[in-house]
Design an enzyme around this catalytic site. Structure first.
Site, PDB file in Angstrom:
ATOM      1  N   THR A 115       0.880  -1.267   0.058  1.00 29.65           N
ATOM      2  CA  THR A 115      -0.037   0.045  -0.014  1.00 29.65           C
ATOM      3  C   THR A 115       0.886   1.268   0.168  1.00 29.65           C
ATOM      4  O   THR A 115       0.317   2.404  -0.009  1.00 29.65           O
ATOM      5  CB  THR A 115      -0.919   0.103   1.276  1.00 29.65           C
ATOM      6  N   LYS A 116       2.081   1.067  -0.025  1.00 25.48           N
ATOM      7  CA  LYS A 116       2.877   2.367   0.075  1.00 25.48           C
ATOM      8  C   LYS A 116       3.561   3.194  -1.044  1.00 25.48           C
ATOM      9  O   LYS A 116       3.127   2.407  -2.359  1.00 25.48           O
ATOM     10  CB  LYS A 116       4.139   1.836   0.741  1.00 25.48           C
ATOM     11  N   SER A 117       4.182   4.293  -1.206  1.00 25.13           N
ATOM     12  CA  SER A 117       4.640   4.839  -2.285  1.00 25.13           C
ATOM     13  C   SER A 117       5.445   4.175  -3.110  1.00 25.13           C
ATOM     14  O   SER A 117       5.599   4.328  -4.187  1.00 25.13           O
ATOM     15  CB  SER A 117       4.858   6.148  -1.944  1.00 25.13           C
TER      16      SER A 117
END
Length: 335
Positions: A115-117
């Site tokens: 879910t991270k950048s």
């Protein structure tokens, strides 16, 4: 950091459970502080009021990509002789007064979860201020061994390894690291796109009876990792669960970031915390909803989200502002 039973680490009451679990697994006692209702980050005054002779460290979280008040936390660190460990899971791109977050504390911890950048599926990164900490982290991450496979099986590699302490299986795989390395060149472009979407939400939802996130503070760079609105039933006339169901009916997924830590039974049962002890975090945790925010979203996607939010709070949809054409995946915004 050599924490021992009885040592205390102060952290935020509004975070993902991993922040608190790390303190527990290190053998120390977590001490929760309430948050600033505007930034949703640690409130420095709260932190200072909780410092005791047993306090060893402060663990701030840069919530949603917004840098904490690091100036105040660093002053406390220096005055009381504490350590700072930064939770930068939301904040790969964030800066505070021209300096990258993760470089203010003794350690800075980043996440590359799905879910991270920056995404490797699993795994993360730790920045260490001290070379000795970096060496020990590398050893601990791979069973406490003095050498990994790459070092043992190279040219002339008949050398062996020594187990220096009881370590863990915490290393990122080389395949995962390869995925992450190739995303580094896209970090800035992806950040710019998320900023455009974040700013579009700020403009197009401003007339709704929702509590929107505060603009970034001067002298900081927000990572724009999450866009969280707060659904106050007294203002909107709809409960959070109803709001989220209404968006789901329109094909728009949402998230909750986060329930306050004392809402979870493990922490209530283990530490005796109750949500009412942290009223600001409790209120935010019971109202917050994260809207979709991704560099992969088209203008049409953004328009759908805005339309669904307006419908959920029973406000007619209005024309959605066009995002800058140079960064659009779709030439025309819907709306």
């Amino acid at each position: 950091m050599g924490l021992k039973p009885g040592d205390e680490v102060i952290t935020t009451s509004l975070t993902f459970c991993a922040t608190v679990n790390a303190i527990v697994h290190a053998g120390a006692t977590p001490v929760l502080a309430d948050v600033d209702p505007t930034s949703m980050n640690l409130e420095p005054e709260q932190v200072e009021s909780l410092i005791t002779p047993r306090t060893r460290a402060v663990l701030p979280v840069h919530f949603a990509g917004r840098p904490c008040n690091l100036a105040a936390l660093c002053r406390m660190r220096d005055h009381f002789g504490l350590e700072i460990v930064e939770d930068c899971a939301h904040a790969v791109e964030a800066e505070y007064r021209g300096r990258r977050v993760g470089t203010f504390g003794r350690l800075g911890c980043f996440s590359f979860y799905a879910t991270k950048s920056v995404v490797t599926g699993e795994g993360g990164m730790v920045l260490a201020e001290r070379p000795g900490d970096a060496r020990r982290l590398r050893t601990l991450a791979l069973h406490g061994m003095s050498k990994g496979a790459w070092e043992r099986f190279t040219e002339g590699g008949c050398d062996t390894y020594r187990v220096e302490e009881a370590g863990f299986k915490y290393n990122m795989t080389d395949l995962q690291a390869a995925l992450g390395v190739h995303q580094l060149k896209r970090i800035h472009a992806n950040w710019k796109r998320r900023r455009q979407i974040w700013e579009c939400y700020q403009t197009e939802l401003a007339d709704l009876p929702l509590l929107l996130p505060a603009d970034p503070e001067p002298g900081t760079k927000h990572a724009f990792h999450l866009y969280t609105v707060r659904v106050d039933e007294a203002l909107t006339g709809v409960r959070r669960a109803g709001f989220m169901r209404a968006l789901a009916a329109e094909g728009v997924g949402t998230g909750i970031h986060y329930l306050s830590i004392p809402e979870h039974p493990y922490y209530r049962n283990t530490f005796g915390w109750v949500p009412e002890q942290f009223p600001k975090a409790m209120r935010i945790g019971r109202q917050t909803v994260s809207l979709p925010l991704s560099a992969g979203m088209s203008d049409s996607d953004v328009g759908r989200v805005i339309g669904a939010v307006r419908k959920a709070v029973q406000r007619p949809r209005r024309c959605v502002a066009r995002l800058p054409r140079a960064s659009c995946r779709s030439a025309v915004c819907s709306g």
